[in-house]
Design a protein around this motif. Structure first.
Motif, PDB file in Angstrom:
ATOM      1  N   TRP A 407      95.855 -17.895  -4.646  1.00 51.60           N
ATOM      2  CA  TRP A 407      94.840 -18.797  -5.163  1.00 51.60           C
ATOM      3  C   TRP A 407      95.432 -19.948  -5.970  1.00 51.60           C
ATOM      4  O   TRP A 407      94.884 -21.053  -5.986  1.00 51.60           O
ATOM      5  CB  TRP A 407      93.868 -17.992  -6.020  1.00 51.60           C
ATOM      6  N   VAL A 408      96.561 -19.706  -6.653  1.00 48.55           N
ATOM      7  CA  VAL A 408      97.044 -20.654  -7.649  1.00 48.55           C
ATOM      8  C   VAL A 408      97.463 -21.987  -7.024  1.00 48.55           C
ATOM      9  O   VAL A 408      97.333 -23.043  -7.655  1.00 48.55           O
ATOM     10  CB  VAL A 408      98.218 -20.026  -8.441  1.00 48.55           C
ATOM     11  N   LYS A 409      97.921 -21.978  -5.792  1.00 53.36           N
ATOM     12  CA  LYS A 409      98.386 -23.225  -5.192  1.00 53.36           C
ATOM     13  C   LYS A 409      97.245 -24.156  -4.812  1.00 53.36           C
ATOM     14  O   LYS A 409      97.485 -25.333  -4.515  1.00 53.36           O
ATOM     15  CB  LYS A 409      99.243 -22.933  -3.960  1.00 53.36           C
ATOM     16  N   PHE A 410      96.006 -23.669  -4.822  1.00 50.10           N
ATOM     17  CA  PHE A 410      94.870 -24.515  -4.483  1.00 50.10           C
ATOM     18  C   PHE A 410      94.158 -25.048  -5.716  1.00 50.10           C
ATOM     19  O   PHE A 410      93.086 -25.636  -5.617  1.00 50.10           O
ATOM     20  CB  PHE A 410      93.867 -23.732  -3.622  1.00 50.10           C
ATOM     21  N   ARG A 411      94.738 -24.849  -6.890  1.00 47.35           N
ATOM     22  CA  ARG A 411      94.092 -25.332  -8.100  1.00 47.35           C
ATOM     23  C   ARG A 411      94.166 -26.858  -8.217  1.00 47.35           C
ATOM     24  O   ARG A 411      93.269 -27.486  -8.761  1.00 47.35           O
ATOM     25  CB  ARG A 411      94.743 -24.701  -9.330  1.00 47.35           C
ATOM     26  N   THR A 412      95.245 -27.447  -7.739  1.00 49.87           N
ATOM     27  CA  THR A 412      95.433 -28.887  -7.843  1.00 49.87           C
ATOM     28  C   THR A 412      95.450 -29.504  -6.453  1.00 49.87           C
ATOM     29  O   THR A 412      95.707 -28.826  -5.451  1.00 49.87           O
ATOM     30  CB  THR A 412      96.745 -29.211  -8.571  1.00 49.87           C
ATOM     31  N   PHE A 413      95.213 -30.806  -6.407  1.00 39.56           N
ATOM     32  CA  PHE A 413      95.142 -31.511  -5.132  1.00 39.56           C
ATOM     33  C   PHE A 413      96.490 -31.528  -4.431  1.00 39.56           C
ATOM     34  O   PHE A 413      96.572 -31.452  -3.208  1.00 39.56           O
ATOM     35  CB  PHE A 413      94.643 -32.936  -5.367  1.00 39.56           C
ATOM     36  N   LYS A 414      97.573 -31.628  -5.196  1.00 36.47           N
ATOM     37  CA  LYS A 414      98.904 -31.704  -4.610  1.00 36.47           C
ATOM     38  C   LYS A 414      99.525 -30.329  -4.404  1.00 36.47           C
ATOM     39  O   LYS A 414     100.691 -30.237  -4.011  1.00 36.47           O
ATOM     40  CB  LYS A 414      99.804 -32.546  -5.508  1.00 36.47           C
ATOM     41  N   GLY A 415      98.769 -29.279  -4.643  1.00 41.21           N
ATOM     42  CA  GLY A 415      99.306 -27.937  -4.467  1.00 41.21           C
ATOM     43  C   GLY A 415      99.520 -27.560  -3.020  1.00 41.21           C
ATOM     44  O   GLY A 415     100.315 -26.668  -2.725  1.00 41.21           O
ATOM     45  N   ASP A 416      98.829 -28.218  -2.100  1.00 37.99           N
ATOM     46  CA  ASP A 416      98.957 -27.937  -0.670  1.00 37.99           C
ATOM     47  C   ASP A 416      98.934 -29.271   0.069  1.00 37.99           C
ATOM     48  O   ASP A 416      98.043 -30.095  -0.151  1.00 37.99           O
ATOM     49  CB  ASP A 416      97.826 -27.043  -0.190  1.00 37.99           C
ATOM     50  N   SER A 417      99.896 -29.478   0.953  1.00 38.36           N
ATOM     51  CA  SER A 417     100.001 -30.756   1.665  1.00 38.36           C
ATOM     52  C   SER A 417      98.827 -31.001   2.603  1.00 38.36           C
ATOM     53  O   SER A 417      98.533 -32.150   2.953  1.00 38.36           O
ATOM     54  CB  SER A 417     101.316 -30.811   2.452  1.00 38.36           C
ATOM     55  N   ARG A 418      98.123 -29.949   3.009  1.00 33.40           N
ATOM     56  CA  ARG A 418      96.993 -30.119   3.928  1.00 33.40           C
ATOM     57  C   ARG A 418      95.772 -30.717   3.248  1.00 33.40           C
ATOM     58  O   ARG A 418      94.835 -31.163   3.926  1.00 33.40           O
ATOM     59  CB  ARG A 418      96.629 -28.768   4.545  1.00 33.40           C
ATOM     60  N   ASN A 419      95.753 -30.734   1.932  1.00 30.16           N
ATOM     61  CA  ASN A 419      94.609 -31.319   1.225  1.00 30.16           C
ATOM     62  C   ASN A 419      94.429 -32.790   1.547  1.00 30.16           C
ATOM     63  O   ASN A 419      93.312 -33.297   1.561  1.00 30.16           O
ATOM     64  CB  ASN A 419      94.770 -31.135  -0.285  1.00 30.16           C
ATOM     65  N   GLU A 420      95.544 -33.490   1.782  1.00 26.55           N
ATOM     66  CA  GLU A 420      95.454 -34.909   2.140  1.00 26.55           C
ATOM     67  C   GLU A 420      94.676 -35.091   3.442  1.00 26.55           C
ATOM     68  O   GLU A 420      93.885 -36.016   3.587  1.00 26.55           O
ATOM     69  CB  GLU A 420      96.858 -35.500   2.277  1.00 26.55           C
ATOM     70  N   GLU A 421      94.894 -34.193   4.376  1.00 25.94           N
ATOM     71  CA  GLU A 421      94.207 -34.293   5.666  1.00 25.94           C
ATOM     72  C   GLU A 421      92.731 -33.947   5.550  1.00 25.94           C
ATOM     73  O   GLU A 421      91.881 -34.613   6.147  1.00 25.94           O
ATOM     74  CB  GLU A 421      94.882 -33.352   6.663  1.00 25.94           C
ATOM     75  N   PHE A 422      92.424 -32.922   4.761  1.00 24.21           N
ATOM     76  CA  PHE A 422      91.046 -32.427   4.715  1.00 24.21           C
ATOM     77  C   PHE A 422      90.160 -33.210   3.758  1.00 24.21           C
ATOM     78  O   PHE A 422      88.964 -33.394   4.022  1.00 24.21           O
ATOM     79  CB  PHE A 422      91.043 -30.948   4.298  1.00 24.21           C
ATOM     80  N   TYR A 423      90.708 -33.697   2.646  1.00 25.68           N
ATOM     81  CA  TYR A 423      89.858 -34.221   1.579  1.00 25.68           C
ATOM     82  C   TYR A 423      90.115 -35.672   1.222  1.00 25.68           C
ATOM     83  O   TYR A 423      89.633 -36.151   0.195  1.00 25.68           O
ATOM     84  CB  TYR A 423      90.038 -33.357   0.319  1.00 25.68           C
ATOM     85  N   THR A 424      90.861 -36.404   2.046  1.00 24.42           N
ATOM     86  CA  THR A 424      91.047 -37.829   1.805  1.00 24.42           C
ATOM     87  C   THR A 424      89.772 -38.576   2.186  1.00 24.42           C
ATOM     88  O   THR A 424      89.209 -38.359   3.261  1.00 24.42           O
ATOM     89  CB  THR A 424      92.237 -38.362   2.616  1.00 24.42           C
ATOM     90  N   LEU A 425      89.332 -39.473   1.333  1.00 24.32           N
ATOM     91  CA  LEU A 425      88.115 -40.222   1.598  1.00 24.32           C
ATOM     92  C   LEU A 425      88.359 -41.332   2.608  1.00 24.32           C
ATOM     93  O   LEU A 425      89.488 -41.827   2.761  1.00 24.32           O
ATOM     94  CB  LEU A 425      87.577 -40.842   0.295  1.00 24.32           C
ATOM     95  N   LEU A 426      87.302 -41.724   3.288  1.00 22.53           N
ATOM     96  CA  LEU A 426      87.393 -42.786   4.276  1.00 22.53           C
ATOM     97  C   LEU A 426      87.439 -44.156   3.598  1.00 22.53           C
ATOM     98  O   LEU A 426      87.135 -44.299   2.409  1.00 22.53           O
ATOM     99  CB  LEU A 426      86.205 -42.713   5.228  1.00 22.53           C
ATOM    100  N   PHE A 427      87.787 -45.156   4.382  1.00 18.36           N
ATOM    101  CA  PHE A 427      87.788 -46.556   3.946  1.00 18.36           C
ATOM    102  C   PHE A 427      88.646 -46.769   2.699  1.00 18.36           C
ATOM    103  O   PHE A 427      88.355 -47.624   1.858  1.00 18.36           O
ATOM    104  CB  PHE A 427      86.361 -47.039   3.671  1.00 18.36           C
ATOM    105  N   ASN A 428      89.709 -45.985   2.559  1.00 22.81           N
ATOM    106  CA  ASN A 428      90.660 -46.144   1.461  1.00 22.81           C
ATOM    107  C   ASN A 428      89.993 -46.020   0.088  1.00 22.81           C
ATOM    108  O   ASN A 428      90.406 -46.651  -0.890  1.00 22.81           O
ATOM    109  CB  ASN A 428      91.374 -47.499   1.570  1.00 22.81           C
ATOM    110  N   LEU A 429      88.950 -45.185   0.020  1.00 22.78           N
ATOM    111  CA  LEU A 429      88.258 -45.000  -1.255  1.00 22.78           C
ATOM    112  C   LEU A 429      89.053 -44.137  -2.228  1.00 22.78           C
ATOM    113  O   LEU A 429      88.666 -44.016  -3.396  1.00 22.78           O
ATOM    114  CB  LEU A 429      86.883 -44.363  -1.012  1.00 22.78           C
TER     115      LEU A 429
END
Length: 436
Positions: A407-429
């Motif tokens: 669980w601990v690696k999902f506490r922060t946005f940079k804890g998992d490299s896949r977060n960029e793919e799943f949770y990056t906002l559109l239109f460079n927001l």
């Protein structure tokens, strides 16, 4: 409308000024063990909206055909494809509601409900209050169409309990949706961002005079279950659906058509969708040691009390016509209190200490609403019980049993490299919402 505006502003400000810190502090108290009862009761907590509603009326049992039809299309016939597209699996809910609504409309037009009880007609007829015939073809909604908003501090105080419940249920629904979409658990930043945008949505809902806002209520939990049933977790689908909803909101007949669908049809579908959401919460059990008596105790007590306490509040309210919290506490105006004493008007201005005392003076009983709203919510009760027990009962030597290494690696946005793919906002927001 005033309540929506005040509450959404509080919700928005709380997640804007400390977008990551607030949720990250809360994440330190969460674990897979604590999330199991919360996510599970997002679905299980609405058990009274399922089969009991289907069986409200004798004729309502015919609408229960929606349940086996939906199961047959989405599960047994899911491999049926047209041009390599699983039509029945993707559109099982749409086909099911259309078929059962047509059946209910046929019964209504044939006069099958004419001599039935009022309860049967209300829940089964498709021409309730002549909605479709009386609705205009074109009606463009606009802000403040029901008049200027009025603000009342007492109502806002009472509705803050609804904000707390919404935050907890939204957190459970977000985690369930991420798991059904095969994404990583949303980190604190993503949860805070979602709640902030939800606050903006509630603010707009209040301005346009909607009834329920855009919180994770019954209908939005249904969407989480639908995501798992159709296995479609694409953002593009949500964007296109939002565009259709905005367009069709201007067509009065279209909205009246949906309002004419008997609620027993939705209740039959809820039996499947809410069960799917609940199973997602139970799937978190794989990340902790279920041979530990500590984990069994916490999970079992949280699940049981999460169902039992809200049920007690519902039964008490149904019989006594008020909740178990029934004090005279409320909110009164604190500008000044005038009284006559020896033919003289004395104006008392109170200090901060007196202000606290007067907040619970005899008034509109918002304090009762505050407590009753919290304990009416199964996920909220489960969170309180599970998090308290999980962080106080032998927590130092049970990190591995609680599932914390995963669980601990999902506490922060940079804890998992896949977060960029799943949770990056559109239109460079993302430049407006940088990770901390």
């Amino acid at each position: 409308m005033a309540t929506f505006s005040l509450v959404s502003l509080c919700d928005l400000l709380s997640s804007t000024y400390s977008p990551d810190r607030t949720m990250e502090r809360q994440h330190w108290f969460f674990s897979p063990l604590g999330m199991v009862p919360v996510i599970s009761l997002v679905g299980f907590g609405l058990f009274d909206r399922g089969f009991p509603v289907v069986c409200w009326t004798v004729r309502g049992n015919r609408h229960s055909y929606a349940r086996p039809i939906y199961i047959a299309f989405s599960q047994y016939l899911k491999n049926f494809q047209t041009r390599q597209m699983p039509i029945l699996e993707r559109f099982a809910l749409l086909i099911c509601i259309t078929v059962i609504w047509a059946y209910a409309h046929l019964l209504t037009a044939s006069g099958a409900y004419k001599h039935r009880s009022d309860v049967t007609q209300v829940h089964c007829r498709t021409d309730k209050a002549n909605l479709i015939s009386s609705a205009p073809w074109i009606k463009i909604p606009f802000p403040l169409q029901w008049g200027a908003p009025t603000f009342d501090a007492g109502h806002a105080f009472g509705m803050m309990a609804a904000v707390l419940v919404s935050l907890i249920e939204s957190t459970g629904a977000y985690k369930a949706a991420s798991r059904l979409a095969s994404a990583t658990p949303p980190p604190a930043r993503v949860l805070s961002r979602g709640i902030g945008w939800q606050g903006i949505g509630i603010l707009l809902s209040g301005l346009f005079g909607t009834l329920s806002g855009c919180t994770v209520s019954v209908n939005n939990r249904e969407n989480v279950g639908l995501l798992g049933s159709t296995r479609v977790g694409s953002r593009r689908v949500i964007q296109i659906s939002a565009g259709f909803m905005i367009f069709f909101s201007m067509l009065g007949k279209f909205g009246a058509f949906f309002a004419s669908i008997p609620f027993t049809i939705f209740a039959a579908v809820y039996c499947v969708l809410f069960g799917l959401v609940s199973s997602v919460g139970l799937s978190f059990l794989q990340f902790k040691n279920m041979n530990s008596m500590r984990n069994l105790f916490i999970c079992g007590v949280a699940l049981f009390l999460g169902l039992s306490i809200p049920e007690y509040f519902r039964q008490y309210t149904a019989t006594a016509l008020h909740g178990p919290s029934h004090t005279r506490a409320g909110w009164v105006s604190l500008k000044a209190l005038k009284c006559t004493m020896n033919d003289c008007i004395v104006v008392f201005y109170y200090s901060v200490t007196c202000l606290i005392d007067l907040c619970f003076f005899r008034g509109h009983h918002q304090f009762n609403d505050f407590l009753n709203t919290i304990f009416f919510s199964s996920p909220t009760v489960a969170l309180i019980v599970a998090v308290f027990l999980d962080n106080t009962l032998d927590y130092k030597d049970s990190a591995r049993d609680r599932g914390m290494p995963w669980w601990v690696k999902f506490r922060t946005f940079k804890g998992d490299s896949r977060n960029e793919e799943f949770y990056t906002l559109l239109f460079n927001l993302n430049r407006f919402f940088p990770p901390s």
